[in-house]
Structure formats: C-alpha cells, structure tokens
Design a protein around this motif. Structure first.
Motif, short mmCIF file in Angstrom:
data_model
loop_
_atom_site.label_atom_id
_atom_site.label_comp_id
_atom_site.label_asym_id
_atom_site.label_seq_id
_atom_site.Cartn_x
_atom_site.Cartn_y
_atom_site.Cartn_z
N PHE A 211 -14.21 -4.63 -1.19
CA PHE A 211 -13.96 -5.15 -2.60
C PHE A 211 -12.64 -5.56 -2.89
CE2 PHE A 211 -18.00 -2.92 -2.50
CZ PHE A 211 -18.77 -3.76 -3.22
N GLY A 212 -11.84 -6.08 -2.16
CA GLY A 212 -10.35 -6.24 -2.27
C GLY A 212 -10.07 -7.66 -2.96
N LEU A 213 -9.30 -7.62 -3.68
CA LEU A 213 -8.72 -8.74 -4.57
C LEU A 213 -7.11 -9.13 -3.99
CD1 LEU A 213 -9.57 -8.28 -8.25
CD2 LEU A 213 -10.98 -9.52 -6.60
N ILE A 214 -6.76 -10.41 -3.98
CA ILE A 214 -5.51 -10.86 -3.44
C ILE A 214 -4.84 -11.64 -4.49
CG2 ILE A 214 -6.37 -12.68 -2.05
CD1 ILE A 214 -4.26 -12.09 0.02
N ALA A 215 -3.49 -11.36 -4.61
CA ALA A 215 -2.69 -12.39 -5.74
C ALA A 215 -2.42 -13.52 -4.98
CB ALA A 215 -1.44 -11.58 -6.11
N THR A 216 -2.30 -14.66 -5.57
CA THR A 216 -2.11 -16.07 -5.13
C THR A 216 -1.12 -16.85 -6.00
OG1 THR A 216 -3.69 -17.45 -5.62
CG2 THR A 216 -4.31 -16.10 -3.67
N GLY A 217 -0.58 -17.80 -5.86
CA GLY A 217 0.23 -18.69 -6.85
C GLY A 217 -0.75 -18.99 -7.89
N ASP A 218 -2.18 -19.27 -7.47
CA ASP A 218 -3.17 -19.61 -8.60
C ASP A 218 -3.83 -18.57 -9.15
OD1 ASP A 218 -2.38 -22.36 -7.71
OD2 ASP A 218 -3.83 -22.23 -6.10
N GLY A 219 -3.11 -17.35 -9.13
CA GLY A 219 -3.88 -16.20 -9.80
C GLY A 219 -4.77 -15.14 -8.71
N LEU A 220 -5.30 -14.41 -9.14
CA LEU A 220 -6.09 -13.31 -8.30
C LEU A 220 -7.12 -14.31 -7.85
CD1 LEU A 220 -6.28 -10.18 -10.71
CD2 LEU A 220 -4.54 -10.99 -9.12
N ARG A 221 -7.32 -13.96 -6.58
CA ARG A 221 -8.50 -14.24 -5.60
C ARG A 221 -9.18 -13.09 -4.78
NH1 ARG A 221 -8.99 -20.31 -4.67
NH2 ARG A 221 -7.62 -21.07 -6.47
N SER B 4 -15.77 -8.36 1.23
CA SER B 4 -16.99 -9.14 1.70
C SER B 4 -18.17 -8.59 0.64
CB SER B 4 -17.32 -8.43 2.81
OG SER B 4 -16.31 -8.58 3.87
N GLY B 5 -17.99 -7.43 0.08
CA GLY B 5 -19.05 -7.03 -0.88
C GLY B 5 -19.06 -7.88 -1.97
N ILE B 6 -17.97 -8.41 -2.42
CA ILE B 6 -17.84 -9.47 -3.57
C ILE B 6 -18.25 -10.75 -3.34
CG2 ILE B 6 -16.37 -10.36 -5.39
CD1 ILE B 6 -14.42 -8.09 -5.11
N VAL B 7 -17.74 -11.53 -2.35
CA VAL B 7 -18.06 -12.81 -1.81
C VAL B 7 -19.52 -13.01 -1.58
CG1 VAL B 7 -15.85 -13.41 -0.90
CG2 VAL B 7 -17.35 -12.65 0.65
N SER B 8 -20.31 -11.92 -1.31
CA SER B 8 -21.77 -12.20 -0.77
C SER B 8 -22.52 -11.77 -1.88
CB SER B 8 -22.03 -11.29 0.37
OG SER B 8 -22.14 -10.05 -0.03
N SER B 9 -21.92 -11.33 -3.30
CA SER B 9 -22.60 -11.03 -4.44
C SER B 9 -22.49 -12.18 -5.63
CB SER B 9 -22.37 -9.80 -4.86
OG SER B 9 -22.57 -9.58 -6.22
N LYS B 10 -23.39 -12.65 -6.01
CA LYS B 10 -23.21 -14.09 -7.13
C LYS B 10 -22.63 -13.05 -8.53
CE LYS B 10 -26.06 -16.88 -9.82
NZ LYS B 10 -27.29 -16.54 -10.78
N GLY B 11 -23.22 -12.01 -8.85
CA GLY B 11 -22.74 -11.21 -10.07
C GLY B 11 -21.27 -10.86 -10.06
N GLU B 12 -21.00 -10.34 -8.79
CA GLU B 12 -19.77 -9.58 -8.81
C GLU B 12 -18.41 -10.59 -8.59
OE1 GLU B 12 -19.73 -5.94 -6.82
OE2 GLU B 12 -17.93 -5.28 -7.93
N SER B 13 -18.91 -11.69 -8.25
CA SER B 13 -17.87 -12.83 -7.60
C SER B 13 -17.26 -13.22 -9.03
CB SER B 13 -18.68 -14.06 -7.17
OG SER B 13 -19.00 -13.63 -5.86
N VAL B 14 -18.03 -13.35 -10.16
CA VAL B 14 -17.58 -13.78 -11.32
C VAL B 14 -17.02 -12.49 -12.46
CG1 VAL B 14 -18.40 -14.66 -13.80
CG2 VAL B 14 -19.37 -15.51 -11.40
N TYR B 15 -17.76 -11.38 -12.15
CA TYR B 15 -17.49 -10.13 -12.85
C TYR B 15 -15.89 -9.53 -12.35
CZ TYR B 15 -17.55 -5.26 -14.15
OH TYR B 15 -17.15 -3.77 -14.86
#
Ligand code: PHE
Ligand code: CO
Length: 289
Positions: free
Chosen positions: A171-181, A185-196
C-alpha cells in the motif's frame, strides 16, 4: 489463519502454471482488468511501475505466460516468478523472496469478482507485483525483505515486519515531481483504491517512518486509513538496511498505533478527515501478501 495445505507436493510449494489450460473467458477477465487499471494508473502510478509494465510488454493481450515474463525479468534483475496454488506458509514465502523468486498464484478471479476478492489472484500477483521487480533497487529490497522475514520469524517479530510489507510493498505511495504516485501492489490492482488513495480526503498521507510503521495496525477488509509516502526507492532500501534486532526490542516496549492515528512527530502530507467511506478492495493477505 487456518492451516494451509500443500497441494503442490513439492517442498517449495511450487506448481506448473499450465498456461495452455486457461479458458477464453479467463483471458478475457485479465484483459478487462488490465485495460481498466492501465487507464487509471497512467497518471497515478509511479513512473518505475509504468516502466516495468511497458518493459514486460506481454501483459495486455491476456493472462501472461510466466516463461515469457521470466525471460524479461531474469535479464533485468535475476528475479523469477514461481507458480504456487495460493497462500503459502511464511517461511516458504520468505525463502522464495530471499532467493529472488516471487511466488505467484495462477488462478484468476471470476467475472463477478472484478472489484473484490479476499485472496490474492494472478492479476494481483502479476500485474500488481511483477512490474516493480524489473527495477533493480526494488528487486534488492524484496530479496532483503525475504532474508529479514526468515530472521524475524526466529525472533518472533513477524507482526512488526509484516506491517512494513503492508505499508510499502502492498500500500505504498511515493512522492514525485508530479505529486504523489502509487507503487503498492494492493492499490494498483484495485480500481477503487487506485482513486481513493490519492484523491479522497478521508485517509492520512504521512511521510515514511520505519519504526512508526512497524507499530501501526492495518485494515485488511477496507481501504486503508493511512498511507505512508516514500521519497524514493533508495530511501526505502537504505532505511531498511540496518539489522532490525534492536528495533524489534525497542518496539516491544511501545504501544501499537491504530491505523488512523496521527502523531505530533508525523510528517503530515495530508491529514485525513477520517470520514469513513465504506470501500471494497485488496486482493492480498496479511502475513504473506
Ligand atoms: N535489515 C532487516 C533486518 O536486519 C531486513 C529487512 C530488509 C527487512 C529490507 C525489511 C526490508 O532484519
Ligand atoms: Co500482494
């Protein structure tokens, strides 16, 4: 957790993927999930994840053949996917990672489970986890985590180490020059949580803090109440390089933290409103996600 049964008959619990055995409908389910996530993640996933998806190349046309993925993956980082029937015991899971093997399930969810299922399936394991294994720093982190897991098992510290996996790999997020990304894996494979996880005001988004994370409980049945944000994969790898033995001793004397807690010492990127949104998510599990 209920006792797991070794349906493989091999000591490492591996099976053959039997790629030829997938039905048309199963390949169709993969294509639907892939197309949906690829579109959502273009502006939301970490560049390293998107790069891994592109380099693996074969993922859009149907359930991938592990032999083909392994050609690319092996050349990139020496990691290899091994097929397993489902969740495996912790020691088996760690032993695979410690030897740069990623255990993946082979079955795909049913069409009526597109948005939610309780166990990891091949879409979660392959689409969710494998793209980052193409990245050398992240691959090293996964190997180190496997070795650390074997040690934590002996030290009775698995509850603490599992939280690190949960809040980074899953469930990790990473800071980039374009904001949080997103990189979890649990997020990228979930439609709802990718947005949430990025767009919703309810959850906390806090700066990565290793010891703090290892004290923090997590939800396995709903969207996360808190996401932790790393600055880079190098930061993650370096922070986890030391021997954790003294950390585990320190943590033993400290209370656990609720999933939604915010401390005065936290680096707060976004303080969640905490407003509960009932969400369904996450095909992955606690100890061997
Ligand atoms: N360095 C940790 C230890 O000694 C192992 C570890 C590495 C744990 C990477 C997690 C991630 O236990
Ligand atoms: Co997982």
């Amino acid at each position: 957790m209920a006792a797991l049964v070794n349906r493989s008959g091999r000591p490492d619990w591996s099976i053959d993927q039997n790629w030829e055995g997938y039905s048309k409908e199963e390949h169709g389910t993969w294509r639907t999930l892939f197309a949906r996530q690829a579109k959502l993640l273009k502006s939301r996933a970490a560049p390293e994840f998107l790069d891994g998806v592109a380099r693996l190349g074969v993922a859009a046309d149907g359930i991938p053949d592990f032999r083909r993925l392994n050609d690319v993956l092996g050349k990139a980082t020496g990691f290899r996917i091994v097929a397993v029937p489902g969740l495996v015991p912790d020691d088996v899971f760690f032993e695979h990672l410690a030897n740069r093997r990623f255990p993946s399930t082979c079955f795909i969810r049913k069409p009526e489970q597109l948005d939610y299922l309780e166990e990891p399936d091949i879409f979660h394991d392959i689409f969710g986890h494998v793209p980052l294994l193409v990245n050398p720093v992240f691959a090293d982190y996964m190997e180190a985590y496997g070795k650390g897991g074997l040690k934590a098992l002996k030290q009775g510290a698995l509850d603490k180490l599992s939280r690190l996996y949960w809040y980074t790999v899953e469930f990790g997020l990473i800071a980039t020059g374009d904001g949080l990304r997103i990189y979890g894996s649990g997020i990228v494979s979930s439609k709802g949580e990718s947005v949430y996880c990025l767009d919703h005001e309810a959850p906390n988004r806090l700066g990565f803090d290793l010891l703090r994370i290892m004290r923090t409980k997590y939800r396995i049945d709903a969207f996360q109440e808190t996401y932790f944000v790393i600055d880079s994969f190098d930061q993650l790898f370096e922070a986890t390089r030391p021997d954790f033995t003294p950390y585990y001793e320190t943590l033993e004397a400290q209370p656990e933290l609720e999933a939604g807690a915010v401390l005065p010492t936290d680096r707060v990127i976004h303080r969640g409103t905490g407003k509960k949104r009932r969400g369904i998510t996450r095909p992955s599990s606690a100890a061997s996600p």
